[in-house]
Design an enzyme around this catalytic site. Structure first.
Site, PDB file in Angstrom:
ATOM      1  N   PRO A  38      -2.227   5.312   7.182  1.00 46.60           N
ATOM      2  CA  PRO A  38      -2.611   3.920   7.427  1.00 46.60           C
ATOM      3  C   PRO A  38      -1.723   2.977   6.619  1.00 46.60           C
ATOM      4  CG  PRO A  38      -4.507   5.279   6.836  1.00 46.60           C
ATOM      5  CD  PRO A  38      -3.295   6.084   6.533  1.00 46.60           C
ATOM      6  N   ASN A  76       1.559  13.750   0.812  1.00 48.09           N
ATOM      7  CA  ASN A  76       2.094  12.440   1.176  1.00 48.09           C
ATOM      8  C   ASN A  76       3.019  11.953   0.061  1.00 48.09           C
ATOM      9  OD1 ASN A  76       0.743   9.101   1.216  1.00 48.09           O
ATOM     10  ND2 ASN A  76       2.395   9.860   2.484  1.00 48.09           N
ATOM     11  N   CYS A  93      -5.270   3.227  -2.363  1.00 47.78           N
ATOM     12  CA  CYS A  93      -4.592   1.931  -2.361  1.00 47.78           C
ATOM     13  C   CYS A  93      -4.336   1.460  -3.796  1.00 47.78           C
ATOM     14  CB  CYS A  93      -5.423   0.895  -1.611  1.00 47.78           C
ATOM     15  SG  CYS A  93      -4.613  -0.723  -1.495  1.00 47.78           S
TER      16      CYS A  93
END
Length: 384
Positions: free
Chosen positions: A26, A213, A111
C-alpha cells in the site's frame, strides 16, 4: 534488464492461493484502483489498496468509501486498515466483511510518517505489546473467514526493536501472514533494508507465511531476498513506481507465464498513457486524472532521453489530448537505458528521530494519559 529465475513459487494466505509470491505494498496516493489495475495487466499477485483509516470507514467518510471500492475485475480484493483503537478497527473490519468489500484485510503497523507515529500509530504502536496483540486479536475475530495479515517495521529505532515480539503475537492471534519492512521508523526510507531481520522473523514465526519488504528494485532482488532469508514472499513498494511492468518481471522470475518486456521509450510512453486514462476513469474527471498522473512523470521516464520541455509539459498537462501531443514528440525507438533507469525510486531521505507521544518509550503498557491520547488519535485521524 537482467532477470533472475527461480523455481515456480506460489503463496497461500489463508484460503487465498496466489500464483506468485508477490504483494503490492500500500502506498498513499499511489495504489488506487487505477494503479492496481495497471499492475495487474502486467503481472500476478496480491494488490493492496491505499491505507484506509478505520475511524473514517466507520464514519463512512465519502472519500474513504470511494477508496475502498474495487473494479469488478479485481480479484482477490485487498484493503489495508490503519488505527490505534481495537474496537474501532474491529468495527471497520466487520463493515468490510458484512458488506463484502474485500477478500483480504491487512493491518498497518509500519507507517513511519510523523503525523501517524506522534499519535502512537503505525510503526510506533507495536511498542505497546498488549495493545498490539488486542488489535490483531479483535480484528482477526471480526474478520471471520477473511484472512487478516499484519505489515510492520523492525521497530522504532535500533534500541527499540519490536518485530520479533509483534510477529509472534500476530501469529498467536491468528493472523494469516506477517510482512516486515526491514527498516526501523527512525530510518524512514534511508540506507539499506536489513534483510537479515527478515530471516530472523522467518525463524521466529513458523506456522504462517512471512513476507519480506525493502529494497526490491528488480525481479533479481526479489529472488535474492527469498533465497537469502527463506521468506515466503515479497512485498513490493517503491520499486514499481513508474514501472508497473515490474510485476510481469516478477511473475516470470517465479515461474508464471508473463509477456517479456522490451522497455523502449515507446513502451514506457504507452504505459504512462494507459495509467493516465485509468486515473481519469477512476476519478471520473479528466482534469483531476491528468493532475494526479503528474507525480508519476519523473518515475516513468527516469533515465530516458526525454527533454525538459516534454517533462515539464507532462507535469502540467490538463488533458489527455495534451498528454498525447507531448508523448508524440518522443523517440519511441529509444532503447531501455539500463542502469540509468534502475535503482532506488521514490522517497528516501535521512534517518530521523521518530515523532512519538510524550513518554511513549517509558513503558510497553498502555495506561492513563496514554489511553486518552490514543482515543484522541482515532478522532483526529477521522476523515480518510
Amino acid at each position: 534488464m537482467t532477470l533472475a529465475s527461480a523455481p515456480a513459487r506460489a503463496l497461500r494466505i489463508g484460503p487465498i492461493d496466489l500464483d506468485v509470491p508477490v504483494v503490492l505494498a500500500p502506498m498513499a496516493g499511489i495504489t488506487n484502483t487505477a494503479f492496481r489495475l495497471l499492475c495487474r495487466e502486467y503481472g500476478a499477485g496480491l494488490y493492496v489498496s491505499e491505507m484506509i483509516t478505520s475511524r473514517a470507514l466507520v464514519e463512512r467518510n465519502d472519500t474513504t468509501m470511494r477508496l475502498i471500492r474495487h473494479h469488478e475485475s479485481e480479484t482477490p480484493r485487498s484493503i489495508q486498515l490503519y488505527g490505534v483503537d481495537p474496537k474501532t478497527i474491529a468495527e471497520a473490519v466487520r463493515i468490510i466483511v458484512a458488506e463484502d468489500h474485500a477478500d483480504h484485510i491487512d493491518l498497518n503497523f509500519g507507517c513511519p510518517v510523523p503525523k501517524v507515529t506522534r499519535k502512537g500509530g503505525g510503526a510506533a504502536l507495536p511498542w505497546k505489546t498488549g495493545l498490539f496483540a488486542e488489535i490483531v486479536d479483535q480484528a482477526v475475530k471480526a474478520a471471520g473467514d477473511i484472512p487478516l495479515t499484519v505489515k510492520m517495521r523492525k521497530g522504532i529505532d535500533a534500541d527499540h526493536l519490536t518485530f520479533l515480539d509483534a510477529g509472534r503475537a500476530a501469529e498467536d492471534a491468528g493472523a494469516a501472514a506477517v510482512a516486515l519492512h526491514a527498516r526501523t521508523a527512525s530510518e524512514f526510507y534511508s540506507g539499506h533494508a536489513d534483510w537479515n531481520a527478515i530471516g530472523e522473523l522467518k525463524q521466529a514465526v513458523t506456522s504462517i507465511p512471512v513476507l519480506g519488504n525493502g529494497d526490491i528494485w528488480s525481479a533479481d532482488d526479489a529472488v535474492r531476498m527469498m533465497a537469502e532469508t527463506d521468506c515466503d514472499g515479497v512485498v513490493v513498494g517503491r520499486g514499481c513506481l513508474g514501472r508497473p511492468w515490474l510485476f510481469g518481471d516478477l511473475a516470470a522470475a517465479f515461474g508464471a507465464e508473463s509477456r517479456p518486456v522490451d522497455a523502449t521509450l515507446g513502451f514506457v510512453a504507452d504505459a504512462f498513457r494507459r495509467h493516465a486514462q485509468l486515473l481519469v476513469e477512476f476519478l471520473e474527471d479528466e482534469d483531476h486524472g491528468c493532475r494526479d498522473i503528474r507525480k508519476h512523470v519523473a518515475w516513468y521516464f527516469k533515465g530516458y532521453p526525454v527533454g525538459s520541455d516534454v517533462r515539464t509539459g507532462l507535469a502540467t498537462a490538463q488533458s489527455l489530448a495534451h498528454i498525447d501531443d507531448l508523448l508524440g514528440q518522443l523517440d519511441r525507438d529509444a532503447p531501455y537505458p539500463g542502469a540509468d533507469a534502475e535503482g532506488q525510486r521514490g522517497r528516501a531521505g535521512r534517518p530521523k528521530r521518530p515523532a512519538l507521544p510524550d513518554k511513549w518509550l517509558d513503558s510497553r503498557d498502555v495506561a492513563g494519559d496514554t489511553g486518552e491520547m490514543l482515543r484522541g488519535a482515532e478522532i483526529e485521524n477521522s476523515g480518510g
